[in-house]
Design a protein around this motif. Structure first.
Motif, PDB file in Angstrom:
ATOM      1  N   UNK A 182       0.560  -1.652   0.023  1.00  0.00           N
ATOM      2  CA  UNK A 182       0.008   0.462  -0.049  1.00  0.00           C
ATOM      3  C   UNK A 182       0.806   1.103   0.109  1.00  0.00           C
ATOM      4  N   UNK A 183       2.243   1.364   0.956  1.00  0.00           N
ATOM      5  CA  UNK A 183       3.169   2.114   0.990  1.00  0.00           C
ATOM      6  C   UNK A 183       3.311   2.501  -0.191  1.00  0.00           C
ATOM      7  N   UNK A 184       3.977   1.113  -1.173  1.00  0.00           N
ATOM      8  CA  UNK A 184       5.086   1.854  -1.948  1.00  0.00           C
ATOM      9  C   UNK A 184       3.986   2.198  -3.023  1.00  0.00           C
ATOM     10  N   UNK A 185       2.455   1.552  -3.433  1.00  0.00           N
ATOM     11  CA  UNK A 185       1.612   2.042  -4.573  1.00  0.00           C
ATOM     12  C   UNK A 185       1.752   3.579  -4.454  1.00  0.00           C
ATOM     13  N   UNK A 186       1.244   4.161  -3.523  1.00  0.00           N
ATOM     14  CA  UNK A 186       0.906   5.405  -2.722  1.00  0.00           C
ATOM     15  C   UNK A 186       2.187   6.373  -3.102  1.00  0.00           C
ATOM     16  N   UNK A 187       3.305   5.695  -3.068  1.00  0.00           N
ATOM     17  CA  UNK A 187       4.617   6.490  -3.443  1.00  0.00           C
ATOM     18  C   UNK A 187       4.565   6.312  -5.111  1.00  0.00           C
ATOM     19  N   UNK A 188       4.565   5.449  -5.579  1.00  0.00           N
ATOM     20  CA  UNK A 188       4.037   5.695  -6.810  1.00  0.00           C
ATOM     21  C   UNK A 188       3.785   6.315  -7.761  1.00  0.00           C
ATOM     22  N   UNK A 189       1.735   6.651  -7.189  1.00  0.00           N
ATOM     23  CA  UNK A 189       1.193   7.784  -7.168  1.00  0.00           C
ATOM     24  C   UNK A 189       2.672   8.953  -6.335  1.00  0.00           C
ATOM     25  N   UNK A 190       3.007   9.387  -6.563  1.00  0.00           N
ATOM     26  CA  UNK A 190       3.419  10.456  -5.832  1.00  0.00           C
ATOM     27  C   UNK A 190       3.105  10.908  -4.238  1.00  0.00           C
ATOM     28  N   UNK A 191       2.622  10.624  -3.893  1.00  0.00           N
ATOM     29  CA  UNK A 191       1.855  10.954  -1.980  1.00  0.00           C
ATOM     30  C   UNK A 191       3.015  10.112  -0.985  1.00  0.00           C
ATOM     31  N   UNK A 192       3.977  10.106  -1.402  1.00  0.00           N
ATOM     32  CA  UNK A 192       5.167  10.366   0.240  1.00  0.00           C
ATOM     33  C   UNK A 192       5.073  10.940   0.820  1.00  0.00           C
ATOM     34  N   UNK A 193       4.582  12.471   0.468  1.00  0.00           N
ATOM     35  CA  UNK A 193       4.775  12.872   1.630  1.00  0.00           C
ATOM     36  C   UNK A 193       3.739  13.267   2.314  1.00  0.00           C
ATOM     37  N   UNK A 194       2.202  12.553   1.961  1.00  0.00           N
ATOM     38  CA  UNK A 194       1.395  12.363   2.555  1.00  0.00           C
ATOM     39  C   UNK A 194       1.684  11.301   4.172  1.00  0.00           C
ATOM     40  N   UNK A 195       0.303  11.985   5.146  1.00  0.00           N
ATOM     41  CA  UNK A 195       0.357  10.946   5.841  1.00  0.00           C
ATOM     42  C   UNK A 195       0.604  10.136   6.252  1.00  0.00           C
ATOM     43  N   UNK A 196       0.623   9.145   7.275  1.00  0.00           N
ATOM     44  CA  UNK A 196       0.741   7.412   5.964  1.00  0.00           C
ATOM     45  C   UNK A 196      -1.061   6.554   6.273  1.00  0.00           C
ATOM     46  N   UNK A 197      -1.550   7.359   7.398  1.00  0.00           N
ATOM     47  CA  UNK A 197      -3.327   6.964   7.118  1.00  0.00           C
ATOM     48  C   UNK A 197      -3.187   7.366   5.457  1.00  0.00           C
ATOM     49  N   UNK A 198      -2.966   8.020   4.847  1.00  0.00           N
ATOM     50  CA  UNK A 198      -3.484   8.219   3.831  1.00  0.00           C
ATOM     51  C   UNK A 198      -2.708   7.694   2.644  1.00  0.00           C
ATOM     52  N   UNK A 199      -2.097   6.888   2.918  1.00  0.00           N
ATOM     53  CA  UNK A 199      -1.206   5.916   1.991  1.00  0.00           C
ATOM     54  C   UNK A 199      -1.703   4.492   2.157  1.00  0.00           C
ATOM     55  N   UNK A 200      -2.280   4.093   3.875  1.00  0.00           N
ATOM     56  CA  UNK A 200      -1.687   3.253   4.012  1.00  0.00           C
ATOM     57  C   UNK A 200      -3.509   2.202   3.244  1.00  0.00           C
ATOM     58  N   UNK A 201      -4.625   2.024   3.129  1.00  0.00           N
ATOM     59  CA  UNK A 201      -5.792   1.559   3.015  1.00  0.00           C
ATOM     60  C   UNK A 201      -6.202   0.888   4.007  1.00  0.00           C
TER      61      UNK A 201
END
Length: 177
Positions: free
Chosen positions: A20-39
């Motif tokens: 989930x974190x890797x997918x978020x990072x691939x979408x350029x969401x690395x700087x967002x809080x964890x809860x927004x990146x972990x489904x």
């Protein structure tokens, strides 16, 4: 066997979070809080109970360290399952609060919040961030503990019973090997 099931469950959970974190990072969401990146985390939420009879060989072998690790593993796994359920419920609650979606691009939804929605979201965001951080720490700790118990019982029981018939679990090998 139960400790190996718990270990497998926790490793699978780590994989889901990491993906989930890797997918978020691939979408350029690395700087967002964890809860927004972990489904939200979907799972069977299987709990494993242990009773004194199952621990009696460890007690008889006078391996209090391994016994304590086993008890801790079972108790902490229960806490992890509850934390994951709570996180997922709170993450689903976001969908109930946020209803004004403005755009979707590359799997990322952009939403607008009213003042009322924002006031509902703030405490929820803090709770979710705290939960997912705790879950990640618990997962890491339980993998280590699960490995100690799963891979430690076989050698200890072989020594105690004086036989090579007791099954051994080794890291990276299936029980049949």
């Amino acid at each position: 066997m139960k400790s190996s099931l718990i270990l497998s469950d926790v490793v699978a959970l780590k994989k889901v979070i990491d993906e989930s974190l890797s997918n978020a990072n691939d979408r350029g969401l690395t700087g967002l809080p964890l809860w927004k990146r972990v489904l939200p985390i979907v799972g069977s939420y299987q709990l494993y109970d242990v009773d004194a009879a199952e621990l009696s060989p460890l007690i008889a072998a006078k391996d209090s360290h391994l016994m304590q690790n086993a008890v801790t593993l079972f108790m902490q796994h229960r806490n992890l399952v509850e934390a994951v359920k709570l996180y997922s419920e709170k993450r689903e609650r976001v969908k109930e609060i946020v209803k004004n979606h403005l755009a979707v691009q590359e799997g990322v939804i952009t939403s607008g919040l009213t003042k009322e929605e924002l006031s509902q979201m703030l405490p929820l965001e803090i709770e979710m961030e705290s939960l997912i951080k705790s879950i990640r720490v618990m997962v890491s700790d339980l993998i280590e503990l699960g490995e100690l118990v799963t891979f430690g019982i076989g050698p200890e029981m072989r020594k105690f019973f004086g036989t090579n018939d007791f099954p051994l679990f080794e890291k990276g090998k299936s029980p049949a090997e």
